[in-house]
Design an enzyme around this catalytic site. Structure first.
Site, PDB file in Angstrom:
ATOM      1  CD  GLU A  53      23.443  57.672  38.165  1.00 15.55           C
ATOM      2  OE1 GLU A  53      23.194  58.810  38.593  1.00 15.55           O
ATOM      3  OE2 GLU A  53      23.390  57.361  36.956  1.00 15.55           O
ATOM      4  CG  HIS A  85      16.542  57.324  37.150  1.00 17.29           C
ATOM      5  ND1 HIS A  85      16.704  56.234  36.330  1.00 17.29           N
ATOM      6  CD2 HIS A  85      17.507  58.200  36.779  1.00 17.29           C
ATOM      7  CE1 HIS A  85      17.720  56.436  35.511  1.00 17.29           C
ATOM      8  NE2 HIS A  85      18.222  57.633  35.772  1.00 17.29           N
TER       9      HIS A  85
END
Length: 660
Positions: A367, A644
């Protein structure tokens, strides 16, 4: 295979692409700002709740018409730019390979020595993280913002954590004279780059501070000279400090020994300039440093962990020799007989760490979609990693079935040279995921050579699968394609034959955000995929069952800015308790539970959704060598910067030979 160092084959296309993007960018930036102003994060909501004058609402009322007017005015230019930009993508290369030319700028790569496979083995450390570097308006849907500042801070934290010197702790006891354990999570720097063996007692304390030279200083030559003494490190291990602890039977220290040792480990050496001078200071919560934030090595506060305090040598250290040195905090997890593992049947060390592992060799990120953020991140990572592959993917309609607005978001950083690289785009993306060129990046790196001039290589693959819940079939198809591409890449890049091998394969690692966990009932098809018969998951017992110490890697976005988890140390404390995990991790979906995790007290399966994986295989490696997991870590150093948890794994490649 030729590695692409520029996105286009010639300068004319590069200039034309820059011109077209220059026409598009104002419209893109204004749209991003306009949407972002209507998607507040929880941090911003809390700030606005304390604003009695509604100042922010007034700003939105004023700026929205301005943004709209400018957006409309920029649309004709954006349309012209798009008509130029889109056909150029057919000539665009699938990645950019960046190699640091000025090695004095790097802190980690110059410390490497070439592995000659003459010793008993060598360890390699791999890291993976989803950093959520989307355009700011889209990142806000994950409750993070200020993408450009976050990118710089993420890179700074990663290279600060990885460039720490590595400490190994050896326990001497009457019942066990062998090396019983090693810690890879500590911060003490050896004097002038030397490896030291320090005999000391052990004491439970709350902190350990070290004023020493910059851990990233270029002491490669000194590091190569002296590796003697008992408990000698494996060949090729750099920047290592050895602490030897003498104890009584069962690992307990006598009261006399405990009382006598109560000091700080200090070592003098040439001071190095700090690399933090160029760090951007922001008032956003995503990367401001608080007291106690162990994500920054500049922190002077105490770590919560049990620590060892030792004094190097018998003499005292002149304070004037350390006045200009950087201050580092040690956070030493004693995985020894003194502090027993909770799960004694495990063959390797595992922990929740507030730092990225010392001497991190390879890093795979997902990402990294925003191109400006990718440049900032690359610049920071180049302080430690010499080789970086970024801007991976395709745009427009080139190479995939549907139109792609952003790249794959994959980024790879390495301390070892990249020999070959390949990228493949998943053609079956659905929904919002179909707008990104999600796929897989395959790399071949050279990590050494044998005395017979045979290359020692390793394979690393990084991927990001379909994210939308319920798309089980799509993810299984992508796993099928991933296996086929892995096999093709190995065959196309191999220059060896079984009879006369020119290369020896040391490891084959697969990592990334797979967007399914091993405990959710909705992910049963993925859990039983054949990929897990070829690749081993250190955290997994079998389909539907993780090991007791494994925790989820997906944080509950609503709690990212809570005081309890806002710093790496605090997040580490919370995740080590079951109640803390229930409050701040996302758990496997269930029809009987709401999506909100906060405050939940019900008994849940597993320890959260573990969707970020680190896998390895023993298939296709050099037959006379053995690969074992040496350490596995869940990392909290990026607390407040992403939703995350990064993961890291250290593999030991054993050659079976004795140390010379």
């Amino acid at each position: 295979m030729v590695l692409y160092t520029s996105p286009f084959p010639n300068s004319f296309l590069s200039v034309l692409h820059s011109f077209s993007w220059g026409l598009i960018f104002p419209c893109y930036w204004l749209a991003d700002r306009l949407v972002g102003s209507f998607v507040p994060t929880t941090y911003e909501k809390r700030q606005r709740a304390d604003d009695p004058c509604y100042f922010h609402a007034l700003c939105i009322i004023i700026t929205t018409p301005i943004y709209l007017a400018l957006l409309v005015a920029s649309l004709p230019f954006a349309l012209i730019g798009f008509l130029l930009w889109s056909p150029l993508q057919s000539a665009r290369r699938p990645y950019i390979y960046s190699r640091l030319k000025d090695k004095n700028h790097a802190n980690g790569a110059t410390l490497l020595t070439e592995w000659k496979a003459a010793g008993s083995g060598k360890s390699f450390c791999f890291g993976s993280a989803n950093v959520c570097l989307l355009p700011d308006s889209l990142a806000r849907f994950n409750n993070v913002f200020n993408t450009q500042a976050r990118a710089k801070e993420i890179g700074r934290r990663i290279r600060n954590g990885a460039s720490r010197p590595q400490i190994k702790i050896y326990i001497d006891s009457p019942t066990n004279t062998s090396i019983s354990a090693a810690s890879f999570s500590s911060l003490v720097s050896p004097q002038a780059g030397d490896n030291r063996t320090v005999n000391a007692g052990i004491k439970r304390t709350t902190s350990m501070e070290y004023k020493g030279d910059n851990c990233g200083s270029n002491n490669g030559e000194e590091n190569r000279e002296d590796k003697g003494g008992s408990g000698e490190p494996h060949e090729g291990e750099e920047n290592t400090c050895i602490v030897r602890i003498n104890g009584e039977e069962n690992g307990h220290m006598s009261d006399t020994e405990t009382d006598t040792v109560n000091g700080q480990a200090r070592a003098s050496g040439p001071a190095e300039p700090s690399l933090e001078g160029d760090a951007e200071v922001s008032k956003t919560p995503n990367h401001e440093q608080r007291e106690g934030d162990s994500g920054s090595l500049d922190s002077c506060s105490a770590s919560r962990e049990s620590l060892v305090k030792v004094r190097v040598g018998d003499g005292t250290v002149d304070q004037s020799t350390v006045n200009n040195k950087l201050l580092y905090k040690a956070s030493i997890m004693k995985k020894t007989s003194v502090r027993k593992k909770k799960h004694t049947d495990e063959t390797f060390d595992h922990e929740i760490s507030a730092f990225f592992p010392a001497n991190l060799d390879f890093l795979c990120l997902q990402e990294v979609f925003d191109k400006r953020a990718a440049e900032k991140l690359k610049e920071q990572l180049h302080h430690y990693f010499e080789y970086i592959v970024y801007d991976v993917g395709v745009y427009s309609c080139h190479g995939c079935c549907s139109f792609k607005f952003v790249n794959s978001g994959l980024l790879f950083a390495s301390r070892y040279p990249v020999m070959d690289a390949a990228y493949h785009c998943y053609p079956n993306g659905r929904g919002m995921d179909s707008l990104a060129s999600k796929g897989a990046l395959f790399l071949k790196v050279q990590v050494g050579s044998t005395p017979q001039d045979q290359r020692i290589v390793g394979y690393i693959s990084c991927t990001h699968l379909q994210a939308i819940a319920g798309d089980t079939t799509v993810r299984c198809e992508q796993l099928d394609m991933l296996q086929d591409w892995l096999s093709e890449f190995r065959k196309s890049t191999s220059s060896s034959s079984t009879a006369n091998p020119e290369e020896l394969v040391a490891f084959d690692v697969l990592c990334g955000d797979l967007n399914f966990d091993n405990c959710s009932s909705e992910d049963k098809l993925e859990q039983q995929h054949s990929l897990f018969t070829h690749y081993k998951d250190p955290c997994r017992v079998g389909p539907g069952e993780d090991k007791p110490w494994a925790i989820g890697t997906l944080l509950d976005p609503e709690g990212l800015y809570d005081e309890e988890v806002y710093t790496p140390d605090n997040l580490q404390k919370v995740l080590e308790s079951e109640e803390g995990r229930k409050g701040y991790l996302v758990y496997p979906t269930s029809k009987n539970h709401s999506s909100s995790q906060k405050g939940r007290k019900a008994s849940l399966k597993g320890n959260g959704r573990r969707i970020d994986y680190m896998l390895y295989t023993e298939e296709g490696l050099y037959l006379e060598w053995k690969v074992e997991v040496e350490e596995f870590s869940f990392i909290t150093q990026l607390a407040g910067l992403t939703d995350h948890l990064p993961v890291a794994m250290r593999l030991m490649v054993s050659t079976g030979e004795d140390e010379p």
